[in-house]
Motif scaffolding. Sequence first.
Motif, PDB file in Angstrom:
ATOM      1  N   ASN A 161       0.565 -14.249  -2.381  1.00 21.11           N
ATOM      2  CA  ASN A 161       0.082 -13.234  -1.435  1.00 21.11           C
ATOM      3  C   ASN A 161       0.452 -11.838  -1.928  1.00 21.11           C
ATOM      4  OD1 ASN A 161       2.723 -12.408  -0.262  1.00 21.11           O
ATOM      5  ND2 ASN A 161       2.734 -14.496   0.575  1.00 21.11           N
ATOM      6  N   SER A 162      -0.121 -10.838  -1.289  1.00 28.13           N
ATOM      7  CA  SER A 162       0.050  -9.466  -1.773  1.00 28.13           C
ATOM      8  C   SER A 162       1.486  -8.960  -1.594  1.00 28.13           C
ATOM      9  CB  SER A 162      -0.945  -8.518  -1.095  1.00 28.13           C
ATOM     10  OG  SER A 162      -0.793  -8.549   0.302  1.00 28.13           O
ATOM     11  N   GLY A 163       2.184  -9.406  -0.565  1.00 29.21           N
ATOM     12  CA  GLY A 163       3.580  -9.019  -0.392  1.00 29.21           C
ATOM     13  C   GLY A 163       4.434  -9.512  -1.554  1.00 29.21           C
ATOM     14  N   GLN A 164       4.209 -10.751  -1.950  1.00 31.03           N
ATOM     15  CA  GLN A 164       4.921 -11.301  -3.105  1.00 31.03           C
ATOM     16  C   GLN A 164       4.538 -10.551  -4.377  1.00 31.03           C
ATOM     17  OE1 GLN A 164       3.804 -15.428  -3.061  1.00 31.03           O
ATOM     18  NE2 GLN A 164       5.383 -15.995  -1.578  1.00 31.03           N
ATOM     19  N   ALA A 165       3.278 -10.161  -4.479  1.00 30.45           N
ATOM     20  CA  ALA A 165       2.817  -9.432  -5.667  1.00 30.45           C
ATOM     21  C   ALA A 165       3.533  -8.089  -5.780  1.00 30.45           C
ATOM     22  CB  ALA A 165       1.304  -9.225  -5.615  1.00 30.45           C
ATOM     23  N   VAL A 166       3.633  -7.373  -4.672  1.00 28.81           N
ATOM     24  CA  VAL A 166       4.320  -6.079  -4.679  1.00 28.81           C
ATOM     25  C   VAL A 166       5.789  -6.275  -5.042  1.00 28.81           C
ATOM     26  CG1 VAL A 166       5.095  -4.152  -3.229  1.00 28.81           C
ATOM     27  CG2 VAL A 166       2.712  -4.942  -3.099  1.00 28.81           C
ATOM     28  N   SER A 167       6.423  -7.265  -4.431  1.00 28.75           N
ATOM     29  CA  SER A 167       7.827  -7.542  -4.710  1.00 28.75           C
ATOM     30  C   SER A 167       8.037  -7.887  -6.190  1.00 28.75           C
ATOM     31  CB  SER A 167       8.308  -8.691  -3.828  1.00 28.75           C
ATOM     32  OG  SER A 167       9.643  -9.003  -4.101  1.00 28.75           O
ATOM     33  N   GLN A 168       7.205  -8.760  -6.716  1.00 23.23           N
ATOM     34  CA  GLN A 168       7.295  -9.149  -8.133  1.00 23.23           C
ATOM     35  C   GLN A 168       7.053  -7.951  -9.045  1.00 23.23           C
ATOM     36  OE1 GLN A 168       8.218 -11.921  -9.453  1.00 23.23           O
ATOM     37  NE2 GLN A 168       7.280 -12.127 -11.445  1.00 23.23           N
ATOM     38  N   ALA A 169       6.071  -7.135  -8.693  1.00 22.31           N
ATOM     39  CA  ALA A 169       5.744  -5.963  -9.511  1.00 22.31           C
ATOM     40  C   ALA A 169       6.895  -4.959  -9.532  1.00 22.31           C
ATOM     41  CB  ALA A 169       4.463  -5.302  -8.998  1.00 22.31           C
ATOM     42  N   LEU A 170       7.560  -4.778  -8.407  1.00 16.76           N
ATOM     43  CA  LEU A 170       8.718  -3.883  -8.355  1.00 16.76           C
ATOM     44  C   LEU A 170       9.888  -4.452  -9.152  1.00 16.76           C
ATOM     45  CD1 LEU A 170       8.531  -2.799  -4.615  1.00 16.76           C
ATOM     46  CD2 LEU A 170       8.301  -1.282  -6.601  1.00 16.76           C
TER      47      LEU A 170
END
Length: 87
Positions: free
Chosen positions: A58-67
Amino acid sequence: MSHRKTTKPTELTNREREVLVLLAWGSTYKAIATSLVISPRTVEKHVHEILHKLGVSNSGQAVSQALRTGIISLKDTGFPHYTDHNL
């Protein structure tokens, strides 16, 4: 056990990184589409590619992973209280 791969920052396109930053801001797909002058369907395609490349669901996980991996930074997101000392 997940078989998805974790990407290197260079594997995301510039547009995908732009979408990630806007997701980090909490923007909706419609708002992202308006900001980037693309269709909401194109945003969905970019998000699908981001999720696949980062190996998340999901997009929340994507943002977290990207950070976490440095694909985007707090400075990129416009985090209101960001300073170089915070990290």
